[in-house]
Design an enzyme around this catalytic site. Structure first.
Site, PDB file in Angstrom:
ATOM      1  N   HIS A  69       0.843  -1.207   0.000  1.00 40.68           N
ATOM      2  CA  HIS A  69       0.000   0.000   0.000  1.00 40.68           C
ATOM      3  C   HIS A  69       0.874   1.252   0.000  1.00 40.68           C
ATOM      4  O   HIS A  69       1.466   1.608   1.021  1.00 40.68           O
ATOM      5  CB  HIS A  69      -0.921   0.008   1.231  1.00 40.68           C
ATOM      6  CG  HIS A  69      -1.951   1.077   1.208  1.00 40.68           C
ATOM      7  ND1 HIS A  69      -3.307   0.810   1.259  1.00 40.68           N
ATOM      8  CD2 HIS A  69      -1.853   2.431   1.114  1.00 40.68           C
ATOM      9  CE1 HIS A  69      -3.985   1.946   1.213  1.00 40.68           C
ATOM     10  NE2 HIS A  69      -3.115   2.958   1.142  1.00 40.68           N
ATOM     11  N   HIS A  71       1.264   5.333  -2.108  1.00 40.96           N
ATOM     12  CA  HIS A  71       0.739   6.312  -3.080  1.00 40.96           C
ATOM     13  C   HIS A  71       1.939   6.933  -3.790  1.00 40.96           C
ATOM     14  O   HIS A  71       2.518   7.920  -3.316  1.00 40.96           O
ATOM     15  CB  HIS A  71      -0.067   7.390  -2.360  1.00 40.96           C
ATOM     16  CG  HIS A  71      -1.306   6.876  -1.700  1.00 40.96           C
ATOM     17  ND1 HIS A  71      -2.571   7.071  -2.214  1.00 40.96           N
ATOM     18  CD2 HIS A  71      -1.470   6.132  -0.568  1.00 40.96           C
ATOM     19  CE1 HIS A  71      -3.469   6.476  -1.436  1.00 40.96           C
ATOM     20  NE2 HIS A  71      -2.811   5.913  -0.416  1.00 40.96           N
ATOM     21  N   GLN A 164      -9.775   9.465  -4.830  1.00 39.29           N
ATOM     22  CA  GLN A 164      -9.422  10.158  -3.580  1.00 39.29           C
ATOM     23  C   GLN A 164     -10.542  11.064  -3.062  1.00 39.29           C
ATOM     24  O   GLN A 164     -10.754  11.191  -1.860  1.00 39.29           O
ATOM     25  CB  GLN A 164      -8.149  10.991  -3.812  1.00 39.29           C
ATOM     26  CG  GLN A 164      -7.739  11.915  -2.677  1.00 39.29           C
ATOM     27  CD  GLN A 164      -7.115  11.180  -1.508  1.00 39.29           C
ATOM     28  OE1 GLN A 164      -5.995  10.754  -1.565  1.00 39.29           O
ATOM     29  NE2 GLN A 164      -7.870  11.033  -0.435  1.00 39.29           N
ATOM     30  N   HIS A 222      -9.850   1.904   0.471  1.00 31.32           N
ATOM     31  CA  HIS A 222      -9.531   2.632   1.699  1.00 31.32           C
ATOM     32  C   HIS A 222     -10.808   2.591   2.538  1.00 31.32           C
ATOM     33  O   HIS A 222     -11.793   3.267   2.218  1.00 31.32           O
ATOM     34  CB  HIS A 222      -9.162   4.076   1.387  1.00 31.32           C
ATOM     35  CG  HIS A 222      -7.763   4.263   0.898  1.00 31.32           C
ATOM     36  ND1 HIS A 222      -7.311   3.750  -0.283  1.00 31.32           N
ATOM     37  CD2 HIS A 222      -6.712   4.936   1.459  1.00 31.32           C
ATOM     38  CE1 HIS A 222      -6.038   4.084  -0.445  1.00 31.32           C
ATOM     39  NE2 HIS A 222      -5.644   4.803   0.591  1.00 31.32           N
ATOM     40  N   GLU A 225     -11.016   4.566   7.305  1.00 34.31           N
ATOM     41  CA  GLU A 225      -9.767   5.178   7.784  1.00 34.31           C
ATOM     42  C   GLU A 225     -10.105   6.411   8.597  1.00 34.31           C
ATOM     43  O   GLU A 225      -9.939   7.550   8.164  1.00 34.31           O
ATOM     44  CB  GLU A 225      -8.844   5.546   6.606  1.00 34.31           C
ATOM     45  CG  GLU A 225      -7.456   6.004   7.101  1.00 34.31           C
ATOM     46  CD  GLU A 225      -6.561   6.525   5.990  1.00 34.31           C
ATOM     47  OE1 GLU A 225      -6.998   6.556   4.824  1.00 34.31           O
ATOM     48  OE2 GLU A 225      -5.419   6.915   6.306  1.00 34.31           O
ATOM     49  N   ASP A 321       2.239   3.268   2.992  1.00 37.26           N
ATOM     50  CA  ASP A 321       1.177   4.227   2.654  1.00 37.26           C
ATOM     51  C   ASP A 321       1.748   5.514   2.049  1.00 37.26           C
ATOM     52  O   ASP A 321       1.393   5.886   0.938  1.00 37.26           O
ATOM     53  CB  ASP A 321       0.305   4.548   3.879  1.00 37.26           C
ATOM     54  CG  ASP A 321      -1.041   5.167   3.503  1.00 37.26           C
ATOM     55  OD1 ASP A 321      -1.359   5.230   2.300  1.00 37.26           O
ATOM     56  OD2 ASP A 321      -1.777   5.590   4.419  1.00 37.26           O
ATOM     57  N   TRP A 327       0.582  13.753   3.777  1.00 40.20           N
ATOM     58  CA  TRP A 327       0.052  13.070   4.959  1.00 40.20           C
ATOM     59  C   TRP A 327       1.156  12.680   5.934  1.00 40.20           C
ATOM     60  O   TRP A 327       0.908  12.444   7.106  1.00 40.20           O
ATOM     61  CB  TRP A 327      -0.739  11.826   4.521  1.00 40.20           C
ATOM     62  CG  TRP A 327      -1.973  12.181   3.760  1.00 40.20           C
ATOM     63  CD1 TRP A 327      -3.217  12.465   4.292  1.00 40.20           C
ATOM     64  CD2 TRP A 327      -2.102  12.320   2.341  1.00 40.20           C
ATOM     65  NE1 TRP A 327      -4.090  12.768   3.279  1.00 40.20           N
ATOM     66  CE2 TRP A 327      -3.446  12.684   2.072  1.00 40.20           C
ATOM     67  CE3 TRP A 327      -1.224  12.178   1.264  1.00 40.20           C
ATOM     68  CZ2 TRP A 327      -3.927  12.907   0.783  1.00 40.20           C
ATOM     69  CZ3 TRP A 327      -1.706  12.395  -0.023  1.00 40.20           C
ATOM     70  CH2 TRP A 327      -3.027  12.750  -0.253  1.00 40.20           C
TER      71      TRP A 327
END
Ligand code: FE2
Length: 425
Positions: A69, A71, A164, A222, A225, A321, A327
């Site tokens: 996982h 991005h 997203q 997702h 979360e 992630d 993030w």
């Protein structure tokens, strides 16, 4: 013939006397030979010689790490155009909305390939990345599909079409998600807890399964979360997996709300999850960072029930992630950092539990990605493996051991010479 010992040269490469991980629970001190890109022999002593031989003297030979996982489209953008001051998921989404207005194909591809190289250097040869498909030009997806093709000789990349901003966040996103599948995304994604309403979230899960069925793709959502104990889309994902028979083709990423559910509901839900046989991905570095931000004290850890899912025999893998993005401004892509954090945050400090965390960044990730027979250390399988400067999975996590050799499809792709320390006392 080998001039040194007069033995016939039967193999391309022999790794001698490594501690070979034949499974997460079985390590044997053996020789391992490679020929024509495949593992050709594993034996206590291989009498023939090879064009290249490396004596490992007890170092650990493992199948490669699996990053299940990440991005890649947002990786290496931390601070652009501004830093995340609250540290929340939602400020991260806002910052990314600003940053992604400037995306170009070159920008995405350069950062993705730079990240993949960092990952490969640390022993990762299989990556599942999400691509944001909320922008009308689908440029993130286009870039990552091109990257998938460009790196395929040394890295296997799966691309998830990830809406997203939600499938129903505006009128065009549903069509964009379907177009992404027509363009060749490997998996359908979603973000039901971020849709406008609970009803939209439920509808989004239904739509994801419809699209996966229509285009014969994997699913990676997702899911929940958030610390909200009323965010309960996981039960819908599990029910859909049972009804469609998709089971192991389905993955629920994050599921952090499961860490906040009351125990009566969690107990009932885990029974449903056992029937569904879907995969789970926890992202301990990011979960411990982003979640719990609205708590005072006691402050929740904000990670899913990794230990309990594992104890029930469900497939849990671990992901990074984010690497230096809106993030999470830290991160180097090291899966041993991820496993190390899981050991702590999930309180999996028993010896068997530490070993389980190692499996979560190797075999379990391979299962999540549906790699099948393309993964593992058995004769006949593709010779993808790594050599760590340590003895076993426990010491690998404890010491965040260096990956000294990365062998991809039978060829030594990367070698790292560990640093040395001189003491003068
Ligand atoms: Fe994610």
């Amino acid at each position: 013939m080998s001039p040194a010992n007069n033995k016939p040269i039967a193999y391309d490469l022999i790794l001698r006397q490594g501690n070979v991980m034949l499974s997460p629970h079985q390590i044997e001190s053996v020789d391992l030979a490679i020929k024509a890109g495949k593992i050709a022999a594993i034996s206590a002593h291989i009498p023939e010689s090879a064009a290249q031989e490396i004596n490992l003297q007890g170092k650990l030979i493992s199948p490669p790490f699996v990053e299940s996982h990440i991005h890649l489209d947002s990786a290496l953008t931390a601070g652009e155009p501004r830093w995340n001051q609250t540290g929340t998921l939602f400020e991260g989404i806002k910052i990314w909305q600003e940053r992604k207005q400037d995306l170009t194909l070159e920008d995405i591809k350069n950062r993705a390939i730079a990240t993949l190289k960092r990952q490969a250097q640390q022993g990762i040869l299989f990556v599942r990345t999400h691509a944001d498909v909320s922008e009308s030009n689908l440029i993130a997806l286009e870039g990552l599909l091109e990257v998938r093709e460009e790196v395929k000789d040394w890295m296997t990349v799966q691309v998830v079409a990830f809406p997203q901003d939600g499938i129903y966040g505006n009128s065009q996103n549903e069509l964009l998600l379907e177009k992404a599948l027509e363009m060749g995304a490997d998996a359908v994604g979603g973000i039901p807890h971020y849709e406008f309403t609970r009803e939209d979230g439920v509808r989004s899960v239904q739509r994801i399964f419809e699209l996966a069925g229509k285009y014969d793709r994997l699913i990676d959502i997702h899911c929940d979360e958030i610390d909200d104990d009323q965010s309960r889309f996981l039960e819908g994902v599990a029910a859909a997996a049972i009804r469609t028979g998709m089971g192991a083709k389905v993955t629920a990423s994050h599921t952090t709300a499961l860490g906040s559910y009351n125990n009566a509901y969690a107990f009932k839900l885990i029974g449903l999850l056992e029937r569904a046989q879907i995969n789970f991905i926890a992202n301990p570095l990011i979960n411990i960072t982003l979640q719990g931000r609205t708590d005072t004290y006691p402050k929740r850890r904000g990670i899913t029930r990794v230990k309990e899912l594992w104890q029930q025999g469900l497939n849990v893998s671990l992901g990074h992630d984010c690497i230096q993005d809106p993030w999470y401004s830290l991160g180097t892509g090291n899966m041993l950092d991820v496993a190390h954090m899981a050991v702590h945050v999930c309180q999996m400090t028993g010896v068997a539990e530490v070993g389980a965390c190692y499996a979560m960044v190797t075999w379990n990730g391979a299962k999540t990605l549906n790699l099948g027979q393309n993964y593992g250390l058995e004769v006949g399988q593709p010779a993808n493996l790594i050599v760590l400067g340590t003895e076993n999975p426990y010491t690998a996590i404890r010491d965040r051991a260096p990956v000294e050799q990365v062998i991809s499809q039978g060829t030594v792709l990367i070698e790292t010479v560990p640093s040395t320390t001189q003491c003068y006392w």
